[in-house]
Design a protein around this motif. Sequence first.
Motif, mmCIF file in Angstrom:
data_model
loop_
_atom_site.group_PDB
_atom_site.id
_atom_site.type_symbol
_atom_site.label_atom_id
_atom_site.label_comp_id
_atom_site.label_asym_id
_atom_site.label_seq_id
_atom_site.Cartn_x
_atom_site.Cartn_y
_atom_site.Cartn_z
ATOM 1 N N GLY A 1 0.795 -1.333 -0.019
ATOM 2 C CA GLY A 1 0.149 0.018 0.110
ATOM 3 C C GLY A 1 0.720 1.324 0.012
ATOM 4 N N GLY A 2 2.031 1.102 0.218
ATOM 5 C CA GLY A 2 2.824 2.507 0.175
ATOM 6 C C GLY A 2 2.780 3.219 -1.005
ATOM 7 N N ILE A 3 2.446 2.596 -2.103
ATOM 8 C CA ILE A 3 2.497 3.310 -3.532
ATOM 9 C C ILE A 3 1.500 4.603 -3.352
ATOM 10 C CG2 ILE A 3 0.711 1.707 -4.565
ATOM 11 C CD1 ILE A 3 3.765 3.481 -6.005
ATOM 12 N N LEU A 4 0.302 4.415 -2.377
ATOM 13 C CA LEU A 4 -0.735 5.414 -2.305
ATOM 14 C C LEU A 4 -0.009 6.694 -1.867
ATOM 15 C CD1 LEU A 4 -3.610 5.526 -2.757
ATOM 16 C CD2 LEU A 4 -4.229 4.913 -0.354
ATOM 17 N N VAL A 5 0.621 6.619 -1.151
ATOM 18 C CA VAL A 5 1.744 7.747 -0.452
ATOM 19 C C VAL A 5 2.183 8.345 -1.690
ATOM 20 C CG1 VAL A 5 3.114 8.468 1.353
ATOM 21 C CG2 VAL A 5 1.720 6.417 1.464
ATOM 22 N N ALA A 6 3.159 7.401 -2.414
ATOM 23 C CA ALA A 6 3.503 8.254 -3.515
ATOM 24 C C ALA A 6 2.699 8.952 -4.549
ATOM 25 C CB ALA A 6 4.533 7.183 -4.292
ATOM 26 N N ILE A 7 1.673 8.249 -4.836
ATOM 27 C CA ILE A 7 0.510 8.591 -5.684
ATOM 28 C C ILE A 7 -0.129 10.167 -5.177
ATOM 29 C CG2 ILE A 7 -1.758 8.397 -6.628
ATOM 30 C CD1 ILE A 7 -0.980 5.272 -7.029
ATOM 31 N N ALA A 8 -0.418 9.910 -4.009
ATOM 32 C CA ALA A 8 -1.074 11.171 -3.109
ATOM 33 C C ALA A 8 0.069 12.182 -3.283
ATOM 34 C CB ALA A 8 -1.128 11.030 -1.775
ATOM 35 N N ALA A 9 1.211 12.219 -2.965
ATOM 36 C CA ALA A 9 2.163 13.297 -3.210
ATOM 37 C C ALA A 9 2.207 13.889 -4.535
ATOM 38 C CB ALA A 9 3.518 12.639 -2.517
ATOM 39 N N LYS A 10 2.174 12.762 -5.561
ATOM 40 C CA LYS A 10 2.524 13.190 -6.785
ATOM 41 C C LYS A 10 1.313 13.767 -7.528
ATOM 42 C CE LYS A 10 4.538 12.026 -11.263
ATOM 43 N NZ LYS A 10 5.081 10.921 -11.957
ATOM 44 N N TYR A 11 0.201 13.329 -7.392
ATOM 45 C CA TYR A 11 -1.223 13.726 -8.138
ATOM 46 C C TYR A 11 -2.063 14.293 -7.375
ATOM 47 C CZ TYR A 11 0.833 10.776 -11.552
ATOM 48 O OH TYR A 11 1.655 10.300 -12.578
ATOM 49 N N GLY A 12 -1.863 14.167 -6.083
ATOM 50 C CA GLY A 12 -3.029 15.097 -5.089
ATOM 51 C C GLY A 12 -4.683 14.439 -5.464
ATOM 52 N N LEU A 13 -4.785 13.442 -6.121
ATOM 53 C CA LEU A 13 -6.262 12.971 -6.388
ATOM 54 C C LEU A 13 -6.902 12.342 -5.062
ATOM 55 C CD1 LEU A 13 -5.880 11.033 -9.740
ATOM 56 C CD2 LEU A 13 -7.241 13.241 -9.473
ATOM 57 N N PRO A 14 -8.275 12.912 -4.771
ATOM 58 C CA PRO A 14 -8.819 12.257 -3.738
ATOM 59 C C PRO A 14 -8.836 10.881 -3.786
ATOM 60 C CG PRO A 14 -10.153 14.016 -5.085
ATOM 61 C CD PRO A 14 -8.987 13.503 -5.723
ATOM 62 N N VAL A 15 -8.630 10.205 -2.595
ATOM 63 C CA VAL A 15 -8.750 8.551 -2.442
ATOM 64 C C VAL A 15 -10.224 8.657 -1.590
ATOM 65 C CG1 VAL A 15 -7.994 6.761 -1.560
ATOM 66 C CG2 VAL A 15 -6.347 8.610 -2.231
ATOM 67 N N HIS A 16 -11.212 7.875 -2.161
ATOM 68 C CA HIS A 16 -12.425 7.823 -1.755
ATOM 69 C C HIS A 16 -12.538 6.407 -0.924
ATOM 70 C CE1 HIS A 16 -13.696 11.322 -3.983
ATOM 71 N NE2 HIS A 16 -13.588 10.660 -4.999
ATOM 72 N N PHE A 17 -12.227 5.369 -1.446
ATOM 73 C CA PHE A 17 -12.448 4.090 -0.743
ATOM 74 C C PHE A 17 -11.295 3.038 -0.885
ATOM 75 C CE2 PHE A 17 -16.605 5.327 -2.268
ATOM 76 C CZ PHE A 17 -17.369 5.220 -0.957
#
Length: 299
Positions: free
Chosen positions: A259-275
């Motif tokens: 799941g660590g990749i979600l952190v990289a994605i959040a930092a790079k794209y800032g897209l909302p994570v809903h579920f």
Amino acid sequence: FQKLKRGLSRSSSALTDGITSIFTKRKLDASMLEELEDILIQADLGVDTAMAITDRLSDGRYNKEISPEEVRAVLSEEVEKVLTPVAEPLNLDRGKKPHVVLMVGVNGTGKTTTIGKLSQKLSAEGKTVMLAAGDTFRAAAVEQLRIWGERTGAEVIARDTGADAAGLAFDAMKEATEKGVDVLLIDTAGRLQNKAELMEELKKVIRVIKKHDPDAPHDVLLTLDATTGQNALNQVEIFGNVAGVTGLVMTKLDGTARGGILVAIAAKYGLPVHFIGVGEGVGDLEPFSAKDFANAIAG
Ligand code: GDP
């Protein structure tokens, strides 16, 4: 949270074991910080977050003894800091009828299952739901959506295998509008091996939806399989460009998750994570919580 914690604990155990072995009864020095940075990057957290964590540790704690628990606390705090701005509930009460959700993602990432889980959630909230079997390429996908529809009391719009996905989306929009359905969930194909064709199809589906309602689709959700690691970054890039992704759902966080990749994605794209998806069952879809996720990653 327990399922998420169990799932993530497998990947984060490499992280927490690493932290424990580095920070045991030693004074903090440059080589320890370097080792830590390496294992954070191996856990897919991304270079920026890895550096933010090591910077914070070196700041004030340098040359002092530091415990694995302190390091994990800093890890958890920094991950939470990155994830908090993207932890956004999916808002389907924006006065749209039907509210149209287009589900996109690579085959096998959990689009159809997530639609089924969402359908159940929305029905339980008293909303009327319609499902469109837009993955017209695979008979199994259409059948799977039919089963989800029966199970969750949602009408399913489907056509024969090989039918035009845009045509199906057009029909679904028409039916959903005529019947006054609250939410229309549209499944799509995800054959990334035939990228050009798939992307054309997605664009066409979106064009057709806009003929009924220029504001639709109101949400374009991308499903990402947590077990794919770095590849998820490419998927965000590709589907973001073609389909205008508005939010993310990360699935399979109950498995051998990375799941660590979600952190990289959040930092790079800032897209909302809903579920997040934490299992194959109808109830295994949870709202995303930055704090729970950060705690699970830090072990
Ligand atoms: P699609 O091709 O993107 O529509 O993917 P599917 O919805 O068919 O899902 C592919 C497989 O992943 C199926 O066997 C699902 O049961 C499974 N799956 C989907 N979401 C999850 C999840 O959150 N956890 C687990 N363990 N399996 C999941």
